[in-house]
Design an enzyme around this catalytic site. Structure first.
Site, mmCIF file in Angstrom:
data_model
loop_
_atom_site.group_PDB
_atom_site.id
_atom_site.type_symbol
_atom_site.label_atom_id
_atom_site.label_comp_id
_atom_site.label_asym_id
_atom_site.label_seq_id
_atom_site.Cartn_x
_atom_site.Cartn_y
_atom_site.Cartn_z
ATOM 1 N N ASP A 495 -60.584 -58.915 -0.383
ATOM 2 C CA ASP A 495 -60.889 -59.033 -1.816
ATOM 3 C C ASP A 495 -59.873 -59.993 -2.444
ATOM 4 O O ASP A 495 -58.658 -59.771 -2.383
ATOM 5 C CB ASP A 495 -60.793 -57.641 -2.463
ATOM 6 C CG ASP A 495 -61.296 -57.646 -3.895
ATOM 7 O OD1 ASP A 495 -62.371 -57.066 -4.133
ATOM 8 O OD2 ASP A 495 -60.617 -58.235 -4.774
ATOM 9 N N ILE A 496 -60.415 -61.084 -3.034
ATOM 10 C CA ILE A 496 -59.511 -62.102 -3.608
ATOM 11 C C ILE A 496 -58.755 -61.486 -4.790
ATOM 12 O O ILE A 496 -59.336 -60.767 -5.616
ATOM 13 C CB ILE A 496 -60.306 -63.342 -4.062
ATOM 14 C CG1 ILE A 496 -61.118 -63.897 -2.875
ATOM 15 C CG2 ILE A 496 -59.387 -64.407 -4.633
ATOM 16 C CD1 ILE A 496 -62.026 -65.053 -3.223
ATOM 17 N N GLU A 538 -66.261 -61.106 -5.390
ATOM 18 C CA GLU A 538 -65.184 -61.814 -4.685
ATOM 19 C C GLU A 538 -64.707 -61.002 -3.487
ATOM 20 O O GLU A 538 -63.573 -61.101 -3.056
ATOM 21 C CB GLU A 538 -64.066 -62.150 -5.681
ATOM 22 C CG GLU A 538 -63.013 -61.120 -5.996
ATOM 23 C CD GLU A 538 -63.507 -59.841 -6.682
ATOM 24 O OE1 GLU A 538 -64.727 -59.602 -6.715
ATOM 25 O OE2 GLU A 538 -62.661 -59.076 -7.152
HETATM 26 N N1 LIG Z 1 -67.173 -67.951 -10.171
HETATM 27 C C1 LIG Z 1 -67.707 -66.805 -9.784
HETATM 28 N N2 LIG Z 1 -67.207 -65.645 -10.221
HETATM 29 C C2 LIG Z 1 -67.710 -64.465 -9.782
HETATM 30 C C3 LIG Z 1 -68.792 -64.447 -8.897
HETATM 31 N N3 LIG Z 1 -69.098 -63.135 -8.636
HETATM 32 C C4 LIG Z 1 -68.222 -62.386 -9.339
HETATM 33 N N4 LIG Z 1 -67.377 -63.178 -10.030
HETATM 34 C C5 LIG Z 1 -66.307 -62.812 -10.915
HETATM 35 O O1 LIG Z 1 -65.282 -62.195 -10.169
HETATM 36 C C6 LIG Z 1 -64.479 -61.468 -11.071
HETATM 37 C C7 LIG Z 1 -63.957 -60.190 -10.423
HETATM 38 O O2 LIG Z 1 -63.039 -59.616 -11.302
HETATM 39 P P1 LIG Z 1 -62.378 -58.251 -11.058
HETATM 40 O O3 LIG Z 1 -63.330 -57.276 -10.445
HETATM 41 O O4 LIG Z 1 -61.723 -57.852 -12.361
HETATM 42 O O5 LIG Z 1 -61.276 -58.509 -9.968
HETATM 43 P P2 LIG Z 1 -60.055 -59.488 -9.905
HETATM 44 O O6 LIG Z 1 -59.888 -60.299 -11.135
HETATM 45 O O7 LIG Z 1 -60.141 -60.275 -8.629
HETATM 46 O O8 LIG Z 1 -58.876 -58.501 -9.807
HETATM 47 P P3 LIG Z 1 -58.379 -57.695 -8.559
HETATM 48 O O9 LIG Z 1 -59.466 -57.561 -7.583
HETATM 49 O O10 LIG Z 1 -57.964 -56.349 -9.093
HETATM 50 O O11 LIG Z 1 -57.235 -58.442 -7.984
HETATM 51 C C8 LIG Z 1 -65.329 -61.198 -12.320
HETATM 52 O O12 LIG Z 1 -64.783 -61.941 -13.409
HETATM 53 C C9 LIG Z 1 -66.687 -61.768 -11.948
HETATM 54 O O13 LIG Z 1 -67.329 -62.377 -13.051
HETATM 55 C C10 LIG Z 1 -69.325 -65.698 -8.468
HETATM 56 O O14 LIG Z 1 -70.276 -65.781 -7.687
HETATM 57 N N5 LIG Z 1 -68.764 -66.843 -8.913
#
Ligand SMILES: Nc1nc2c(ncn2[C@@H]2O[C@H](COP(=O)(O)OP(=O)(O)OP(=O)(O)O)[C@@H](O)[C@H]2O)c(=O)[nH]1
Length: 629
Positions: A495-496, A538
């Site tokens: 998980d990024i 992500e």
């Molecule tokens: N650019 C892009 N963003 C995405 C995609 N799918 C999900 N996201 C974004 O990924 C983000 C995930 O955020 P969070 O679940 O808060 O996780 P995070 O910011 O990585 O924080 P942690 O996992 O706690 O480190 C959200 O803002 C989604 O909108 C995609 O296909 N493309």
């Protein structure tokens, strides 16, 4: 119909073809349940041309009855209110739309073609008991009214499309591209609006492409759709002759055969409907061609049937050959010796070989055996002309592989009749072969599309990795292998970290690129037998068969480092990416895939809680985080 076209079409709705005057009044009157035959007849009488046409139609129906129909009341009575309504509509459209503004739309040809289809759908449809004569007539006449509608509503735009002379399939696509609708959809819309019976309207959608017919083979709807397609092909054959009329004819016969129409009945029926077409053309002022009879056309296109006459008596061979060429229009060649016969057969590729004689030069039995034992000539129809028809000779001819035999002296008319049957068989089987090939190609296309569809249903469009659904499938397979062979496997979740910030700071496009970069990195780090999938947003998952926890933990750590060392570079800066990973391994104690995924989640959360950019390991209900010094 989508977006922008609705307003355009609505704006031009007043330009769509519609009945006027008496026809319109009749349609309105017929829609009133309390209307009487007398009221309709009075209205009909106010239009002498319409009265004449309805009388003619009523008398066609009354054929064989003692008294002709002579008054409007009788005509309405005989035809029925709904038929009068449909006929008034049809005649009114033919009268009004004989010309128009669309430069490359041939209005005269359109109605000529439509009228021929009308008569064909009516006559063949009645023969096949598919509906009432007048309903079938209107259905055939208006089956392509959508083309007229596009020419009327969009004269300039449609003309620009028509001038390109596109194939039907491409024409439909172009219409949709330029006008956001097509002639099939327009036909459907208008016929519904004019109140044609729904059961007749629906099959029209497939009349240009019978392979798209959705109805079960042999049902009434299937027969109707096939009938309209056959009528279209008849009209095309007469009005748009191709370079290969023999091919067009064999296609017509094949289609007729599919509908259960016998070849001679069909030929007779087409001849009859061509006559009616001419009569209707005169009555409706629609241009009709002066075509020769259909039977004559069939006859004149049988030239393609090739016969090799191989007989010891060269003079008699010539007599037969001349007869077949002059009377049957077959292509012929003659020879008087067996050796030449074989080499001629190889070059000339005859459909039939006629052979006779048992002398030194010509051994008809030997020739027959030679032809039937070669793959290239096995299919050639061989007819042996015998000196007499004693049982022994006849049986010997069939033993040698002959397909048929005739005793001498040969009655040329009998010979002609037998070869004619064979020619018909060859024509139908060639058409069947083509049909079969088309079906096979359509089936292959379908299989490929299904494969592509399946592939896209299992692939994540952004990263081209397997998606969650495909991942679950792989997990189930890996699970079942592991249970059967007690071979462990590990699952790693990636998980990024703070991905939301990447999106917020650099935009979604960059976010997407980062997801692609990470997915490439994961694929590089995974082994050949591992499956990498995008689990969601992500988050990624790697399913690693035959991987114990210890090696799995090393692998997860390697992946973590690879991601951290592989920043995303923009023109101006590098974006450093880190990820948190969780790993768990299958063992006999774990009861389900959900439980295993739950363990992986616990490990991942531990890594997040432990400060991110690290690996959480779940084993024996314990979770620990690998810290890098
Ligand atoms: N650019 C892009 N963003 C995405 C995609 N799918 C999900 N996201 C974004 O990924 C983000 C995930 O955020 P969070 O679940 O808060 O996780 P995070 O910011 O990585 O924080 P942690 O996992 O706690 O480190 C959200 O803002 C989604 O909108 C995609 O296909 N493309």
């Amino acid at each position: 119909m989508s977006g922008t076209a609705i307003p355009i079409l609505l704006k031009r709705a007043h330009k769509l073809p519609s009945p006027t005057g008496v026809a319109l009044s009749i349609m309105q009157l017929c829609d009133d349940e309390r209307v009487t035959i007398g009221q309709i007849a009075t209205l009909v009488q106010s239009d002498p041309a319409l009265t004449g046409r309805l009388l003619k139609q009523a008398n066609n129906l009354a054929e064989g009855m003692m008294w002709p129909v002579v008054s409007a009341v009788e005509a309405v009575n005989r035809l029925g209110v709904q038929s009068v309504r449909l006929l008034a509509l049809s005649f009114s459209l033919v009268d009004q739309y004989g010309r128009g503004e669309c430069e490359h739309f041939n209005y005269a040809l359109f109605w000529s073609h439509a009228l021929l289809m009308a008569v064909a759908v009516k006559d063949l449809g009645e023969m096949l008991e598919l509906g009432m004569a007048d309903e079938l007539f209107s259905c055939g006449l208006l089956s392509r009214v959508g083309c007229l509608a596009l020419a009327t509503a969009y004269p300039m735009e449609y003309s620009a499309i028509l001038v390109r002379g596109l194939e039907p399939r491409n024409l439909l696509a172009e219409e949709r591209k330029a006008l956001d609708t097509d002639h099939i959809a327009m036909t459907d819309r208008l016929l519904k609006q004019w109140g044609l019976p729904e059961v007749l309207i629906e099959p029209l959608k497939f009349h240009e492409d019978p392979e798209a017919i959705i109805y079960a083979h042999g049902t009434r709807q299937w027969r109707l759709a096939t009938l309209v397609h056959l009528s279209l092909r008849i009209a095309n054959f007469v009005l748009h002759p191709s370079k290969d009329p023999a091919f067009q004819l064999s296609e017509l016969h094949l289609l007729a055969g599919k509908l259960g129409l016998d070849e001679s009945d069909f030929t007779e029926c087409v001849d009859d409907l061509l006559q009616q077409w001419r009569m209707w053309g005169n009555s409706l002022n629609v241009q009709v061609n002066d075509v020769s009879s259909f039977a004559a056309m069939v006859e004149s296109h049988t030239q393609w049937f090739k016969v090799l006459v191989a007989g010891e008596d060269a003079r008699f061979a010539e007599v037969i050959s001349d007869y077949l060429r002059d009377e049957c229009k077959y292509e012929t060649l003659t020879t008087d010796n067996s050796q030449d016969a074989l080499s001629l057969a190889l070059k000339f590729k005859p459909h039939a070989v006629l052979t006779f004689g048992s002398g030194q030069r010509m051994n008809s039995k030997g020739l027959c055996q030679a032809l039937k034992s070669n793959t290239w000539s096995q299919h050639i129809f061989v007819m042996m002309l015998l000196e007499n028809d004693d049982e022994h000779r006849v049986l010997a001819a069939f033993d040698a592989g002959g397909d048929d035999c005739l005793p001498q002296p040969v009655h040329l008319r009998c010979l002609q009749a037998r070869l004619h049957t064979q020619a018909r068989y060859v024509r139908i089987s060639e058409a069947w072969e083509r049909d079969h090939k088309r079906l096979r190609m359509a089936a292959e296309d379908l299989a490929q599309s299904n494969q592509r569809l399946l592939q896209s249903a299992l692939t994540d469009p952004l990263t081209a990795l397997s998606n969650r659904r495909a991942g679950l499938h792989t997990l189930a397979q890996t699970w079942s292998n592991a249970s059967r062979y007690s071979a462990p496997f590990s699952v790693i979740s990636i998980d990024i970290d703070h991905f939301k910030c990447i999106n917020d700071l650099h935009g979604h496009m960059v976010g997407d690129d980062v997801l692609k970069l990470v997915s490439e990195c994961l694929q590089k780090q995974a082994r050949k037998e591992d499956t990498v999938c995008r689990w969601g947003g992500e988050e990624f998952l790697i399913i690693c068969p035959n991987l114990e926890l210890r090696e799995g933990a090393y692998m997860a750590e390697r992946i973590r480092q690879a991601i951290a060392l592989n920043p995303y570079a923009t023109d101006t800066q590098s974006i450093y990416i880190t990820a948190s990973l969780g790993i768990a391994t299958w063992d006999n104690q774990i009861g389900s895939i959900e439980q295993l995924l739950g363990n992986v989640d616990q490990a991942l959360y531990a890594a997040k809680r432990g400060g991110r950019n690290c690996v959480g390991v779940q084993a024996k209900q314990q979770v620990r985080v690998l810290k890098v010094a």
